[in-house]
Write an enzyme that holds these catalytic residues in place. Structure first.
Site, mmCIF file in Angstrom:
data_model
loop_
_atom_site.group_PDB
_atom_site.id
_atom_site.type_symbol
_atom_site.label_atom_id
_atom_site.label_comp_id
_atom_site.label_asym_id
_atom_site.label_seq_id
_atom_site.Cartn_x
_atom_site.Cartn_y
_atom_site.Cartn_z
ATOM 1 N N HIS A 284 0.867 -1.188 0.000
ATOM 2 C CA HIS A 284 0.000 0.000 0.000
ATOM 3 C C HIS A 284 0.901 1.235 0.000
ATOM 4 C CE1 HIS A 284 -3.517 2.419 0.563
ATOM 5 N NE2 HIS A 284 -2.958 3.024 1.595
ATOM 6 N N ASP B 242 0.932 5.084 -0.198
ATOM 7 C CA ASP B 242 0.203 6.353 -0.145
ATOM 8 C C ASP B 242 0.904 7.412 -0.993
ATOM 9 O OD1 ASP B 242 -2.044 5.874 1.606
ATOM 10 O OD2 ASP B 242 -0.560 5.563 3.201
ATOM 11 N N ASP C 259 -8.208 1.446 1.547
ATOM 12 C CA ASP C 259 -7.885 2.383 2.631
ATOM 13 C C ASP C 259 -8.791 3.605 2.766
ATOM 14 O OD1 ASP C 259 -6.421 2.918 4.896
ATOM 15 O OD2 ASP C 259 -4.873 4.061 3.861
ATOM 16 N N HIS D 248 -6.406 9.458 -0.759
ATOM 17 C CA HIS D 248 -7.156 9.432 0.503
ATOM 18 C C HIS D 248 -6.391 10.015 1.695
ATOM 19 C CE1 HIS D 248 -5.169 5.455 0.098
ATOM 20 N NE2 HIS D 248 -4.889 5.647 1.376
#
Ligand SMILES: [Zn+2]
Length: 1012
Positions: free
Chosen positions: A36, A38, A151, A420
């Site tokens: 993941h 970001d 997420d 996000h």
């Protein structure tokens, strides 16, 4: 990613035996390796690239090539593209293509980022998805088919619809309310078919998988080892990877001595999870935030572990395999299970524990939220303006490659900020700065492009346009050019700040234009000029502003009228009278606003058409929240955790009414206490008096309110509360992403009820009773709630600090000292009137005309008439969602495109300027309005008149990658029967340019024109 403080809860849950029987038959676990990543959060994109992100792709590609059984899914395209364009060698690129062909490397989702679902506008969701998909298709001929929305903080019902329209076969989410997840786990209802749009229902339904309580991370607490679970590569190190390759928190390697313990832990976890699902197929995500930067250690340990389990599969009742997300969904789909359906309700808000409601981020970093939306609106305008410049023939010597570069830069920046941890306001200050810099620089480029088009001069960068002062304007005069990016004629007020007190305003033909001037509140030596502008769809108009001797009588010139100011002295809150009020009316053709002279607050509004008066008062309140963990739950950038009801944030109010012939402005200044000189809050309410002969439908029917909020004191959350006598029964309606409305009845919880009754408002919200509706429209996202009957409150700003180590360590405390100036439009009236106006007014606020003023720097724009363009006017229920030249270089025929790629034609050689992307959106739901909800038939040739003769129209999937006639999405059996419609698009009309668009449809086309 968000705070990890719910982990203790997970550990507790781990110990509970889940109810429900284990599914029949041996369990198959699909181990899906992922990282993941970001796109900004604690660290900037560049910092992340250096510390780990580039290494993820470099090491994963190498490791996949070493073991045929290995798999990996790639998600965020921004990182992948930075690696592909700036890091990858030719050999690595070759390996990537081979891995993709073999299905071992899989792109899922395919957007530039994993966008937030609560506070993003669906236009921007489509943009960021399109940006990533365009790259993947152009470069690899690949079209992602599965989502991986692991997420985002809560799930919107817009997402399943958009992903269905993009051609996805299955949707995956994770963060839903903890109570709900527990209940769904227990009832084996984490998988269902979601009909996200009430109007599109079965046509765009999509199979949806909610991740179980472990979410997207591998269980990290195992009783032996060093408790870091299956993360053999440890934790990423910033700013540089460690030279010796030894990272903190690396798990014990798998050895003959401990392999049984590892196998037991993995199998036990798989069995636990299997009990929560209706089939024996278990999705076992292997990864977490920032993983696989050292993929060799990861696979070197997992390979023997999987082999070990499989060699005992019969005994253990579990087999394991590496899988992509597609492998898992294909296996699940093949089981032919009949699924429950879910209607159009979303999964918002989201709580992780009783006092952890993630409703603060609906408002966090309001300034960034506003900038992101303005950037998006400017991009929208720049796209259509450039398209109209290029077709049917370029109207000047502008370099198209330079122009596309400007648009491309802003497309990338607007896509990035949908992440996000971006528009949500949950990032560290330096990452916020990064987003703001990217947006500002992209906006500057697009404004330059728009000015170049208006000036029709030589391309910027190749020398400035020669200033050709227009003799008519005089040395101190100004030109202003105003572009209307909407496909309807718009009548609105344009506001400028100028340096002289008397002006006349004329259009390009020299005709006078209604205008009004008044003193600026911000700069004593400046003046605010309001101009009434009427601009046809996708067109621009020029205005000349000439200083006059003032608005004196006897002059021949049609000068701007001068507003006069009426002042009302300071009124104290504690002295507010309860008797008969002395009321001051402010009236336009649609409303009478009554202000109470004894309090300087609003008293009521009469809607003149229905002749109904609604009592209405507005004030600012603050929630005083806790930042000390020792004292209890805290508010932070994610969470809103009020202990008590909000308290008034002011002691005194002053009022001014600036009355003019065109605009009347009511200014209310709210002072924190009686003696302070500076106000903390203000409301500027504007009513327009539309002169005879001008279209007043939208302009008259809105009360524009701009607020001044801040700077706040520490640990305060500021709301504007509007209290009315509407019997709303405390039911609020607020939108999902500007696409559809959700009904939000007030829900009583045993604790944290205030915060858990907060919802996101991206573009609109309303409350109503039997006869009136109060509608709020916004130009950025806010949290919104109804905490009492007839009440609606909008959270406008937050300033917080707390002593939680985790927040302090990452600088995520949200000590936001800024002053913000959000805008709301208030519409009041019968249901029928507000329904008819809501969508178009919302778009009129979102896409206010672009005013080019400073950019023209006194240079005369092209002469009147030389740029005459045909206006574009769509029916009122149809919105031109995009008109652009994307520049992708690929054949619309998939087979041909793939063959070209195989032959080594990799695209990108030169942008294709011939493909025009056109998207139309029907604004109304089925049954919402007797007239506007009807299907609408349009002739595309007429829609884009002015771009030249149309050669071909192709209908495409949402992000352009599929020819819809070849798109066959998977059909999933439901209790209500197989969905026949969902494998194809409904109501296709491939022959000819005449198409019929049904309620809430979003339809995307490639249009080709004949060059002239
Ligand atoms: Zn994240």
């Amino acid at each position: 990613m968000g705070p990890l403080r719910w982990l203790p809860l997970l550990v507790r849950l781990l110990l509970l035996r889940p109810p429900g029987a284990r599914p029949e038959g041996p369990i198959r676990a699909f181990v899906v390796p992922h990282s993941h990543m970001d796109v900004g959060w604690v660290y900037t994109v560049q910092e992340s690239m250096r510390a780990y992100a580039a290494n993820v792709y470099t090491s994963v590609v190498e490791e996949l090539s070493r073991g045929q059984q290995r798999r990996f899914i790639a998600v965020e395209q921004e990182f992948f593209r930075l690696w592909w364009d700036g890091v990858a060698s030719d050999q690595q690129k070759h390996q990537v293509r081979r891995l993709l062909d073999e299905g071992r490397l899989e792109f899922v989702l395919g957007g530039q980022v994993m966008h937030d679902e609560a506070v993003t506008h669906f236009d921007d969701q489509i943009l960021q998805l399109t940006e990533g998909h365009g790259f993947l298709y152009e470069t690899f001929g690949i079209r992602p088919q599965f989502s991986w929305h692991v997420d985002p903080f809560g799930a919107s019902a817009t997402t399943p619809t958009l992903f269905a329209l993009a051609g996805f076969n299955a949707h995956l989410i994770s963060r839903i309310d903890y109570n709900l997840k527990e209940a769904r786990q227990a009832a084996q209802e984490l998988q269902f078919v979601w009909q996200g749009s009430p109007s599109l229902s079965v046509q765009q339904q999509i199979f949806t998988h909610i991740m179980d309580q472990y979410s997207y991370c591998t269980p990290s607490h195992i009783p032996f080892s060093n408790r870091s679970g299956f993360y053999w590569n440890g934790v990423a190190v910033f700013p540089e990877p460690p030279a010796d390759g030894v990272y903190p928190n690396m798990s014990e390697p798998v050895t003959p001595a401990n392999i049984d313990l590892y196998a037991e832990a993995l199998v036990a976890n798989v069995k636990q999870r299997a009990a929560w699902f209706r089939t024996p197929h278990v999705l076992w995500p292997w990864g977490c935030d920032k993983q696989f930067f050292n993929a060799s250690v990861q696979f070197a340990n997992m390979d023997p572990l999987l082999d070990h389990i499989n060699s005992r599969a019969a005994k253990l009742g579990v087999s394991v395999q590496y899988a992509t997300l597609g492998d898992y969904f294909r296996a699940l789909h093949a089981l032919n299970v009949t699924w429950r359906t879910r209607d159009h309700h979303d999964f918002l808000p989201y709580s992780t524990e009783p006092f952890q409601a993630w409703t603060g981020f609906y408002t966090s970093r309001s300034a960034l939220k506003g900038l992101a939306r303005r950037a998006s609106a400017l991009l929208y305008a720049g796209e259509s303006m450039f398209t109209r410049y290029m077709w049917p023939a370029p109207r000047g010597p502008l370099d198209p490659a330079w122009a596309l570069q400007q648009l491309q830069q802003l497309r990338w920046a607007v896509s990035e900020v949908q992440h996000h941890d971006a528009i949500t306001g949950t990032e560290s200050p330096k990452v916020r700065d990064m987003y703001e810099e990217h947006l500002a620089s992209g906006m500057l480029g697009v404004r330059k492009l728009m000015a170049s088009i208006v000036l029709d001069g030589p391309q910027p960068g190749a020398g400035r346009a020669a200033p050709a002062a227009d003799p008519g304007a005089g040395p101190a005069g100004h030109f202003v050019t105003v572009y209307n990016p909407l496909a309807w004629t718009v009548t609105t007020i344009i506001t400028l700040t100028i340096g002289f007190p008397g002006v006349s305003v004329t259009d390009e033909l020299g005709h006078p234009v209604p205008a009004q001037i008044q003193n600026s509140t911000e700069t004593p030596s400046a003046y605010v000029l309001h101009i009434l502008a009427t601009i046809p769809g996708l067109s621009y108009r020029h205005y000349g502003i000439r200083p006059t001797a003032g608005a004196q009588e006897g002059t021949q010139e049609p000068a701007a009228t001068v507003a006069s100011t009426l002042r009302f002295g300071r009124r104290l809150r504690r002295h507010a009278s309860h008797g008969a009020s002395r009321l001051v009316p402010v009236v336009n053709d649609c409303y009478t606003v009554l202000l109470d002279q004894d309090t300087n607050l609003m008293h009521s509004i009469r809607e003149r058409q229905s002749n109904r008066t609604v009592r209405m008062t507005q004030e600012f309140l603050e929630y005083h929240v806790n930042g000390d963990l020792k004292q209890g739950p805290i508010s932070d950038n994610y969470m809103f955790t009020p202990k008590d009801a909000a308290a008034p944030a002011w002691e005194a109010v002053e009022m001014e009414i600036v009355a003019g012939k065109l605009v009347t402005e009511i200014r209310q200044y709210f002072y924190r206490n009686v003696t302070t000189r500076d106000y903390t809050y203000a409301i500027y309410s504007r009513l327009t008096h539309v002169p005879q002969g001008h279209d007043r439908e939208l302009l008259c029917h809105r009360i524009e309110q701009q607020y001044h909020v801040g700077p706040l004191e520490l640990n305060r959350e500021a709301v504007l509360r509007t209290s009315t006598d509407l019997n709303s029964r405390q039911v609020l309606y607020s939108d999902n992403n500007g696409y559809q409305m959700q009904r939000r009845p007030y829900l009583a919880y045993s604790n944290n009820s205030i915060a858990r009754n907060y919802y996101p408002m991206v573009q609109s919200a309303f409350m109503e009773d039997g006869s009136s509706r109060l509608l709020l429209l916004s130009e950025r996202a806010h949290g919104i709630s109804s905490q009492g009957n007839g009440q609606v409150e909008v959270m406008l700003h937050r300033r917080l600090w707390n002593n939680f180590d985790w927040d302090l360590g990452y600088n995520l405390t949200l000590n936001d000292t800024s002053v913000v100036h959000p805008v709301l439009w208030l519409l009041l009236g019968p249901w029928s009137v507000t329904t008819a106006l809501r969508q178009r007014s919302g778009l009129a606020l979102q896409h206010r005309p672009v005013v080019l003023f400073g950019e023209l720097a006194g240079t005369a724009p092209n002469r009147p008439g030389s740029q005459k363009q045909e206006a574009v006017t769509l029916p009122p229920n149809l919105h031109l969602q995009i008109l652009s030249i994307p520049g992708w270089n690929y054949s619309s025929n998939h087979t041909e495109h793939v063959q070209n790629l195989q032959k080594g034609h990799r695209g990108k050689a030169q942008a294709d300027l011939h493909r025009v992307l056109l998207r139309l959106h029907h604004l109304y739901e089925v049954g919402e309005d007797p007239v506007l909800s009807q299907p609408v038939t349009v002739d595309l040739e007429a829609v884009v008149c002015g771009l030249g003769p149309m050669v071909a129209v192709e209908e495409r999937s949402l992000t352009g990658t599929w020819d819809v006639s070849t798109l066959r999405r998977w059909s999933w059996a439901t209790e209500t029967g197989h969905c026949r419609g969902c494998s194809t698009f409904p109501s296709r009309s491939p022959e000819g340019p005449t198409i019929t668009i049904h309620p809430k449809e979003i339809r995307t086309f490639f249009v080709h024109f004949r060059q002239q």
